[in-house]
Design an enzyme around this catalytic site. Structure first.
Site, short mmCIF file in Angstrom:
data_model
loop_
_atom_site.label_atom_id
_atom_site.label_comp_id
_atom_site.label_asym_id
_atom_site.label_seq_id
_atom_site.Cartn_x
_atom_site.Cartn_y
_atom_site.Cartn_z
N GLN A 70 0.72 -1.34 -0.08
CA GLN A 70 -0.01 0.09 0.03
C GLN A 70 0.69 1.24 -0.09
O GLN A 70 0.23 2.33 -0.23
CB GLN A 70 -1.12 0.01 1.34
CG GLN A 70 -0.35 0.18 2.62
CD GLN A 70 -1.01 0.24 3.69
OE1 GLN A 70 -1.60 -0.74 4.16
NE2 GLN A 70 -1.50 1.40 4.38
N CYS A 79 -4.94 1.19 4.01
CA CYS A 79 -4.89 -0.16 4.63
C CYS A 79 -6.36 -0.91 4.54
O CYS A 79 -6.83 -1.96 4.32
CB CYS A 79 -4.58 -0.42 6.07
SG CYS A 79 -5.39 0.60 7.36
N HIS A 261 -5.11 0.37 11.82
CA HIS A 261 -4.57 -0.58 10.82
C HIS A 261 -5.85 -1.56 10.62
O HIS A 261 -6.50 -1.69 11.53
CB HIS A 261 -3.32 -1.28 11.13
CG HIS A 261 -2.75 -1.85 10.01
ND1 HIS A 261 -2.86 -1.38 8.80
CD2 HIS A 261 -1.91 -3.10 9.81
CE1 HIS A 261 -2.13 -2.34 7.56
NE2 HIS A 261 -1.46 -3.11 8.52
N ASN A 282 -0.79 -9.08 5.76
CA ASN A 282 -0.44 -7.51 5.64
C ASN A 282 -0.48 -7.19 4.51
O ASN A 282 -0.70 -7.78 3.18
CB ASN A 282 0.64 -7.16 6.40
CG ASN A 282 0.60 -6.23 7.29
OD1 ASN A 282 -0.20 -5.21 6.99
ND2 ASN A 282 1.36 -5.83 8.22
#
Length: 436
Positions: A70, A79, A261, A282
């Protein structure tokens, strides 16, 4: 390299709440009561769920779509977009039994047209790199006008762009002077969701949260979870995990104000030393963590990872239309093929859920038919026959309802009326290439 390490070493307390893109929308009422799935309702989740489970390897098949990053080519607090898109990408692959093609939804379109719910109404066009709430994306994708193309329509730029047709699906052609003309593609395949749900709330007990997340992952695919990503997790994940058999463990004291997040949980396991863990994805690149993924202690709400998880059910009717020859494509996108013309199919196989999930869902229905104060019928007993008849009837009704719904929703592809004939499409393309 030394400069980068020095920069990391100089991070201080001011960086403790660095935001990766999560921004809670206060307009959503907090979920306080969540309907549970079938296993927990019978109190036998621990008996029915496997000791370890990972969507990256189900009987040798990987159901996880490619990893992304990202924060490049510039820093972007997206995110919330990446987590939802990763979850939907994987669930599309799971629902289609890993059949061609892998679908990667256009993250950049969500950046350009970031949604936000305010006072009961949904608006789009906010700056997605400035952060947001994943639930707003769900609300938007329930409406067909907000459905997303795939990544080939709008590659990720990590920048806030305009929310318009050109920045939804774009193609470019070369010019005589070595430049390029870019133009809107008017017809392309889109994807949305049919529903979404909260999986956990902060009010639930630890064991209840853990079971709820496991059940949802096993039954339908990965889930999105809010997360308090502290600097240690960002910068020293590997070093900390190495101290605990490959699992990140922390005693950090965080609160809901530290949630900054969104991540994805796609499985679970337990180390040889007995440490339970989640398998997480992630959005910081494959150079971070375990090739972009991570393992974090399970059942203790580490960094609040279990407190607020959600999921959604993606739709892909239009993709099936295209694969079955209902549309064909060119520089200006898809065009309807005459219903009287010869059809073909590019599908490598029937789209359906993985075999182990189909079996689990069939077992589920039998359990539900057997509920109501009595134990479910045992295999081999005479009392099983009425349930099997009911099961067959329920399945037949479900197939019939699905077929009717699919037929009604078959036109989920944006088609421009101007492009119905080859001549009109050729004229449009010529005009687009010659435009300045």
């Amino acid at each position: 390299m030394l400069v980068g390490l020095a920069w990391l070493a100089g991070l201080g307390a001011a960086e403790a709440r660095r935001n990766y893109g999560f921004a809670r929308n206060p307009n959503f009422e907090p979920a306080t009561s969540i309907p549970r799935l079938r296993t927990s309702s019978r109190g036998n989740a621990a008996k029915t769920l496997p000791r370890s489970f990972d969507w990256r390897n189900i009987d040798g098949v990987n159901y996880a779509v490619a990893d992304v990053q990202q924060h490049a080519p510039v820093y972007c607090g997206s995110c919330w977009v990446h987590a939802v898109v990763a979850m939907l990408n994987d669930r599309l692959k799971i629902a289609r039994r890993a059949a061609f093609p892998d679908v990667m939804l256009a993250r950049q379109v969500l950046i350009n047209c970031a949604p936000k719910s305010t006072n009961g109404s949904l608006n789009v066009g906010f700056n997605g790199c400035d952060g947001g709430d994943e639930r707003d994306i769900y609300v938007a994708l329930l409406q067909r006008e907000n459905w997303l193309p795939d990544e080939t329509c709008q590659p990720y730029e990590a920048r806030n762009r305009s929310c318009d047709a050109l920045h939804t699906c774009t193609n470019c052609m070369p010019t005589d002077d070595g430049g390029s003309n870019c133009f809107e593609v008017p017809a392309f395949t889109t994807y949305g969701i049919s529903s979404w749900r909260a999986i956990t709330t902060p009010q639930m007990g630890a064991a209840e949260r853990e079971a709820a997340i496991q059940e949802e992952i096993f039954a339908a695919g990965p889930v999105v979870c809010n997360f308090a990503a502290i600097p240690e997790f960002d910068e020293n994940y590997t070093a900390v995990a190495q101290q605990h058999g490959g699992v990140y463990r922390t005693a950090a004291n965080v609160t809901s104000d530290d949630i900054n997040h969104d991540i994805v949980l796609a499985g679970w396991g337990i180390t040889q030393g007995g440490v339970k863990f989640w398998v997480g994805r992630n959005s910081w690149g494959t150079f971070w963590g375990d090739n972009g993924w991570f393992r974090i202690e399970r059942g203790v709400n580490a960094l609040l990872i279990e407190g607020a998880c959600t999921s959604a059910v993606p739709t892909f009717d239009a993709l099936d239309d295209e694969l079955d020859g209902a549309q064909g494509g060119g520089p200006l996108g898809l065009a309807q093929i005459s219903p009287k013309g010869e059809r073909w199919s590019h599908r490598p196989g029937r789209s359906s859920m993985p075999p182990f999930l189909a079996k689990a869902h069939a077992t589920d229905l039998l359990l539900q038919l057997g509920e109501g104060g009595q134990a479910p019928p045992k295999l081999g007993s005479a009392s099983l026959m009425p349930s099997l008849v009911a099961l067959a009837l329920a399945l037949a009704l479900a197939v019939s309802a699905y077929a009717a719904g699919a037929a009604a929703a078959r036109r989920h592809v944006r088609l421009d009326g101007r492009a119905e004939s080859d001549g009109a499409r050729a004229s449009l393309l010529s005009g687009a290439m010659g435009a300045h």
